[in-house]
Design a protein around this motif. Structure first.
Motif, PDB file in Angstrom:
ATOM      1  N   UNK A  32       0.679  -1.272   0.273  1.00 19.55           N
ATOM      2  CA  UNK A  32       0.041  -0.048  -0.151  1.00 19.55           C
ATOM      3  C   UNK A  32       1.089   1.142  -0.016  1.00 19.55           C
ATOM      4  N   UNK A  33       2.198   1.729   0.286  1.00 16.40           N
ATOM      5  CA  UNK A  33       2.970   2.114   0.998  1.00 16.40           C
ATOM      6  C   UNK A  33       3.435   2.503  -1.070  1.00 16.40           C
ATOM      7  N   UNK A  34       4.065   1.634  -1.262  1.00 14.39           N
ATOM      8  CA  UNK A  34       4.674   1.595  -2.486  1.00 14.39           C
ATOM      9  C   UNK A  34       3.872   1.906  -3.603  1.00 14.39           C
ATOM     10  N   UNK A  35       1.812   1.360  -4.042  1.00 14.00           N
ATOM     11  CA  UNK A  35       1.327   2.155  -4.109  1.00 14.00           C
ATOM     12  C   UNK A  35       0.992   3.206  -4.490  1.00 14.00           C
ATOM     13  N   UNK A  36       1.414   3.989  -2.954  1.00 15.10           N
ATOM     14  CA  UNK A  36       0.733   5.290  -3.059  1.00 15.10           C
ATOM     15  C   UNK A  36       1.757   5.896  -3.600  1.00 15.10           C
ATOM     16  N   UNK A  37       3.053   5.518  -3.371  1.00 14.15           N
ATOM     17  CA  UNK A  37       3.817   6.682  -4.163  1.00 14.15           C
ATOM     18  C   UNK A  37       4.331   6.307  -5.212  1.00 14.15           C
ATOM     19  N   UNK A  38       3.437   4.676  -6.470  1.00 14.54           N
ATOM     20  CA  UNK A  38       3.460   4.669  -7.636  1.00 14.54           C
ATOM     21  C   UNK A  38       4.872   3.895  -7.535  1.00 14.54           C
ATOM     22  N   UNK A  39       5.637   3.163  -6.643  1.00 11.30           N
ATOM     23  CA  UNK A  39       6.869   2.038  -6.682  1.00 11.30           C
ATOM     24  C   UNK A  39       5.887   0.896  -7.485  1.00 11.30           C
ATOM     25  N   UNK A  40       6.889   0.587  -8.321  1.00  8.74           N
ATOM     26  CA  UNK A  40       6.146  -1.353  -8.689  1.00  8.74           C
ATOM     27  C   UNK A  40       6.935  -2.183  -7.459  1.00  8.74           C
ATOM     28  N   UNK A  41       6.429  -3.428  -7.235  1.00 10.42           N
ATOM     29  CA  UNK A  41       6.986  -4.512  -7.014  1.00 10.42           C
ATOM     30  C   UNK A  41       6.919  -5.137  -7.585  1.00 10.42           C
ATOM     31  N   UNK A  42       7.866  -6.089  -7.881  1.00  5.61           N
ATOM     32  CA  UNK A  42       8.840  -7.051  -8.951  1.00  5.61           C
ATOM     33  C   UNK A  42       8.427  -8.251  -8.125  1.00  5.61           C
ATOM     34  N   UNK A  43       9.082  -8.784  -6.748  1.00  2.00           N
ATOM     35  CA  UNK A  43       9.409  -9.692  -6.133  1.00  2.00           C
ATOM     36  C   UNK A  43       8.903  -9.673  -4.655  1.00  2.00           C
ATOM     37  N   UNK A  44       8.031  -9.244  -4.316  1.00  2.00           N
ATOM     38  CA  UNK A  44       7.016  -9.369  -2.976  1.00  2.00           C
ATOM     39  C   UNK A  44       8.389 -10.384  -2.203  1.00  2.00           C
ATOM     40  N   UNK A  45       8.157  -9.987  -0.777  1.00  2.00           N
ATOM     41  CA  UNK A  45       9.189 -11.428  -0.359  1.00  2.00           C
ATOM     42  C   UNK A  45      10.832 -11.849  -0.544  1.00  2.00           C
ATOM     43  N   UNK A  46      11.407 -11.101  -1.483  1.00  2.00           N
ATOM     44  CA  UNK A  46      12.710 -11.229  -1.683  1.00  2.00           C
ATOM     45  C   UNK A  46      13.198  -9.865  -1.020  1.00  2.00           C
ATOM     46  N   UNK A  47      14.754  -9.884  -0.199  1.00  2.00           N
ATOM     47  CA  UNK A  47      14.697  -8.960   0.829  1.00  2.00           C
ATOM     48  C   UNK A  47      15.079  -8.084  -0.361  1.00  2.00           C
ATOM     49  N   UNK A  48      15.975  -8.866  -1.290  1.00  2.00           N
ATOM     50  CA  UNK A  48      16.517  -6.793  -2.220  1.00  2.00           C
ATOM     51  C   UNK A  48      15.369  -6.952  -2.978  1.00  2.00           C
ATOM     52  N   UNK A  49      14.183  -7.150  -3.533  1.00  2.00           N
ATOM     53  CA  UNK A  49      13.160  -5.961  -4.220  1.00  2.00           C
ATOM     54  C   UNK A  49      12.586  -5.318  -3.127  1.00  2.00           C
ATOM     55  N   UNK A  50      12.312  -6.249  -1.806  1.00  2.00           N
ATOM     56  CA  UNK A  50      11.498  -5.400  -0.712  1.00  2.00           C
ATOM     57  C   UNK A  50      11.958  -4.661  -0.552  1.00  2.00           C
ATOM     58  N   UNK A  51      13.416  -4.389  -0.195  1.00  2.00           N
ATOM     59  CA  UNK A  51      14.764  -3.428  -0.097  1.00  2.00           C
ATOM     60  C   UNK A  51      14.240  -1.865  -1.336  1.00  2.00           C
ATOM     61  N   UNK A  52      14.980  -2.282  -2.176  1.00  2.00           N
ATOM     62  CA  UNK A  52      14.629  -1.767  -3.281  1.00  2.00           C
ATOM     63  C   UNK A  52      13.485  -0.490  -3.166  1.00  2.00           C
ATOM     64  N   UNK A  53      12.087  -1.659  -3.007  1.00  2.00           N
ATOM     65  CA  UNK A  53      10.583  -0.708  -2.764  1.00  2.00           C
ATOM     66  C   UNK A  53      10.595   0.151  -1.518  1.00  2.00           C
ATOM     67  N   UNK A  54      11.020  -0.026  -1.106  1.00  2.00           N
ATOM     68  CA  UNK A  54      11.031   0.289   0.702  1.00  2.00           C
ATOM     69  C   UNK A  54      12.111   1.459   0.357  1.00  2.00           C
ATOM     70  N   UNK A  55      12.690   1.457  -0.099  1.00  2.00           N
ATOM     71  CA  UNK A  55      14.342   2.913  -0.244  1.00  2.00           C
ATOM     72  C   UNK A  55      13.320   3.600  -1.291  1.00  2.00           C
TER      73      UNK A  55
END
Length: 327
Positions: free
Chosen positions: A151-174
């Motif tokens: 939901x936080x990612x969607x608010x800022x238009x960030x696209x998640x590619x691999x949920x629950x993969x540490x690197x992608x989750x960290x990228x999305x959060x950053x």
């Protein structure tokens, strides 16, 4: 209004002097959610003082046990078998965290998992403060339907590619944290920083009744399992704001704390207070660092008129608890 602020905050003219000098946006995947569980992958995005990405790092970690919910994180025993142990990557991980605020989504979970791994390795993570992006989104009053990362990612238009993969989750959060940080700076918002204290009460003894698994893994925990002793004092009633705590008072805790929750509960018990797992009309005091959250305890405290103090105030009150009357 917040969307306008976020857009306008792309480069605040005056950056708050009190803001940290750098951030380590972290995500860890684990074998589970309990104290005995282990980190199986970790990722760090390093950001400078204004949220610009400096670099990123990722590693898998051999947990020396069953990997847990593979259907969530996708890391099988075969994949992890040849991975480094945590003590092998501890120095590199520490270098990524050194001198920075640890940023994570539900940061208390990531921090405690990291702190436990360092305690197992007979070391300490070089982290002084953490920032939870859930708490920051509340400070910014973001119009989110819930507090999930997606939901936080969607608010800022960030696209998640691999949920629950540490690197992608960290990228999305950053990528979601960067505009959040700029919006906070533009609005002069105080960042919700919490102190990180190393966990040093590690024991390799198994909890009572637990056995080693077929693979040789023996569960460990911060302390031997024990039942908290009953409070020997009657409940003297509610805490009076500005007054002293009294032995026998019923104290409940809610939300993130700087000191690990179990240590706080131990201190309260040793002071003669009754630690309550839930909140009722008999509760004397609620301790929370987020009195505006919607947790059930906070909601009930508001309904019942139960006094509320934060962790720092509670720590001061613990130093002067009034003894229960004799007899």
């Amino acid at each position: 209004m917040l969307d306008d602020l976020t857009t306008a905050a792309s480069s605040p003219t005056v950056w708050p002097a009190a803001y940290p000098q750098g951030y380590a946006v972290v995500d860890v995947e684990t074998t589970g959610l309990a104290r005995d569980d282990r980190i199986i992958s970790a990722a760090v995005y390093r950001l400078d003082a204004r949220g610009e990405v400096e670099d990123h790092w990722y590693t898998v970690v051999n947990p020396e046990r069953d990997p847990g919910p593979v259907w969530i994180h996708g890391l099988t025993s075969d994949v992890l078998e040849g991975a480094p142990l945590f003590q092998d990557i501890a120095a590199e991980f520490a270098a990524r965290l050194e001198g920075r605020v640890l940023v994570a989504h539900n940061a208390v979970f990531d921090w405690q998992m990291i702190a436990r791994e360092y305690a197992r390795a007979r070391s300490e993570a070089p982290v002084k403060q953490r920032l939870c992006t859930i708490a920051l989104s509340k400070e910014l009053r973001l119009p989110l339907p819930n507090h999930k990362l997606e939901s936080l990612a969607a608010h800022f238009g960030v696209v998640q590619e691999r949920a629950h993969h540490a690197l992608d989750d960290a990228r999305v959060l950053a990528e979601a944290f960067r505009p959040s940080l700029r919006a906070a700076a533009a609005g002069g918002v105080r960042l919700p920083l919490h102190e990180c204290l190393p966990l040093t009460e590690w024991t390799d003894r198994p909890r009572t009744g637990q056995q080693a698994s077929p693979g040789g893994y023996r569960p460990t925990g911060w302390r031997p399992s024990r039942k908290r002793p009953a409070c020997p004092y009657p409940n003297p009633g509610r805490y009076e704001p500005g007054g002293r705590l009294k032995q026998g008072m019923r104290v409940a805790f809610s939300g993130d704390t700087s000191v690990e929750r179990e240590l706080l509960e131990d201190r309260a018990t040793e002071a003669g207070l009754h630690v309550a797992g839930s909140l009722s009309r008999l509760t004397s005091l609620l301790v929370t660092n987020d009195p505006d959250s919607g947790t059930s305890k906070v909601v009930k405290a508001r309904q019942y008129g139960t006094p509320v103090v934060d962790e720092a105030a509670f720590g001061q009150l613990l130093g002067d608890v009034e003894a229960a009357p004799e007899g």
